[in-house]
Design a protein around this motif. Sequence first.
Motif, short mmCIF file in Angstrom:
data_model
loop_
_atom_site.label_atom_id
_atom_site.label_comp_id
_atom_site.label_asym_id
_atom_site.label_seq_id
_atom_site.Cartn_x
_atom_site.Cartn_y
_atom_site.Cartn_z
N ASN A 203 0.80 -1.23 0.00
CA ASN A 203 0.00 0.00 0.00
C ASN A 203 0.83 1.27 0.00
O ASN A 203 0.75 2.09 0.93
CB ASN A 203 -0.97 0.01 1.20
N GLY A 204 1.61 1.46 -1.06
CA GLY A 204 2.36 2.70 -1.16
C GLY A 204 3.33 2.69 -2.32
O GLY A 204 3.24 1.88 -3.24
N THR A 205 4.28 3.62 -2.24
CA THR A 205 5.29 3.81 -3.28
C THR A 205 6.67 3.50 -2.73
O THR A 205 7.00 3.90 -1.61
CB THR A 205 5.25 5.25 -3.81
N LEU A 206 7.46 2.82 -3.51
CA LEU A 206 8.80 2.39 -3.10
C LEU A 206 9.81 2.99 -4.06
O LEU A 206 9.63 2.95 -5.28
CB LEU A 206 8.86 0.86 -3.11
N SER B 158 10.83 4.94 -8.71
CA SER B 158 12.13 5.34 -9.24
C SER B 158 12.73 4.14 -9.96
O SER B 158 12.22 3.02 -9.84
CB SER B 158 13.07 5.78 -8.12
N ASN B 159 13.80 4.36 -10.69
CA ASN B 159 14.54 3.22 -11.21
C ASN B 159 14.92 2.31 -10.05
O ASN B 159 15.33 2.78 -8.99
CB ASN B 159 15.80 3.66 -11.94
N LEU B 160 14.77 1.00 -10.26
CA LEU B 160 14.99 0.05 -9.17
C LEU B 160 15.47 -1.26 -9.74
O LEU B 160 14.90 -1.78 -10.71
CB LEU B 160 13.70 -0.17 -8.38
N ALA B 161 16.51 -1.82 -9.13
CA ALA B 161 17.01 -3.14 -9.47
C ALA B 161 16.68 -4.12 -8.36
O ALA B 161 16.55 -3.72 -7.19
CB ALA B 161 18.52 -3.12 -9.72
#
Length: 326
Positions: free
Chosen positions: A176-179, A202-205
């Motif tokens: 329930n949100g943004t990472l 955001s960009n995420l690996a």
Amino acid sequence: YGTATSAYSGNTIVNNGTILNNTANTLTISPAIFTNNGTVRATSTGRIDVTPTNLTQAGAMTNDGSGTFNIAPNSAWTNSGTIANNSGTLSLDAANDTAKITNAGNLALNAGTLNLGGSTILSDVLLSAGFTRAAGTTLNLTGVLDLQNSATPLDIGTNGQFGVGGLGTLSGTIRNGTLVAGADNKTLASSSGKLSNITIGSNLATSGGTLYIQNGLTLADGVNFNIGGTWLYFNTANQSVTTPGAATIQMAGGGLYVYAANSTLTLGSGLTVQGYGRVASAYSDGAIVNNGVINASTAGQTLTVDPASFTNAGTVQSTAGTLNLS
């Protein structure tokens, strides 16, 4: 070492003194009700398990040894005293990740590793006034962290809510949100972790073998979600991966896997799935609908698209590698 317990469901043990494990063995404290007004301490290589049905923690619990100090009652609990990990591993849990943990006292990760379980929101533990974390420590999320659809993203990097060093390994659930990856571009390390109703902001690996996706996944405009060799297991029914603009899932041996029976995974318009790996389903009634782009884009490698049912309303192509559509 040994076990301190009770024979009946209403029995209570109250500690006003010191309970010490200075051995290489396990000390278990598991009465129906345990009240700690004194000290529970580990000083050697052994383990302490504090596993009552109900816990009142008003005293001190300290891990000075190299073993594990496990606090895991079978109900919600609050630390109103002091809990400190000065060595080894501290594990906090509650009712197998379904009950709330709250820190109203002092919780200090001074060295070693903290495994945070139970069910928490950010203000319960990570952003509580009494939580401190030293450099060089590891903080793993083993329970459920609910972001409550906050407008503030969860930053898993060293400058974020997990503190210096960021998030270690995710084996629990973030929902329930943004990472976001943070200024240090932190990699999301998954050990069968779960993202539920999450936006990647955001960009995420990622790293690790499996990351479970539940209740849909959104990629913010312009995001590159680089899953590498990780498999995304979509294990709740009829999910979508969407973006409000244009976003990419980059694969390098990993894949997208419909892992719920009688379910459809929809890849939204504006989404590009590229690289090499596999887009597939685990069950004979699993389906994938593509409204975006699936691109075999890595020379010398193969991208296989082979769910039980596949509907293409977008583009499936090869710009460099081999496309296997079966």
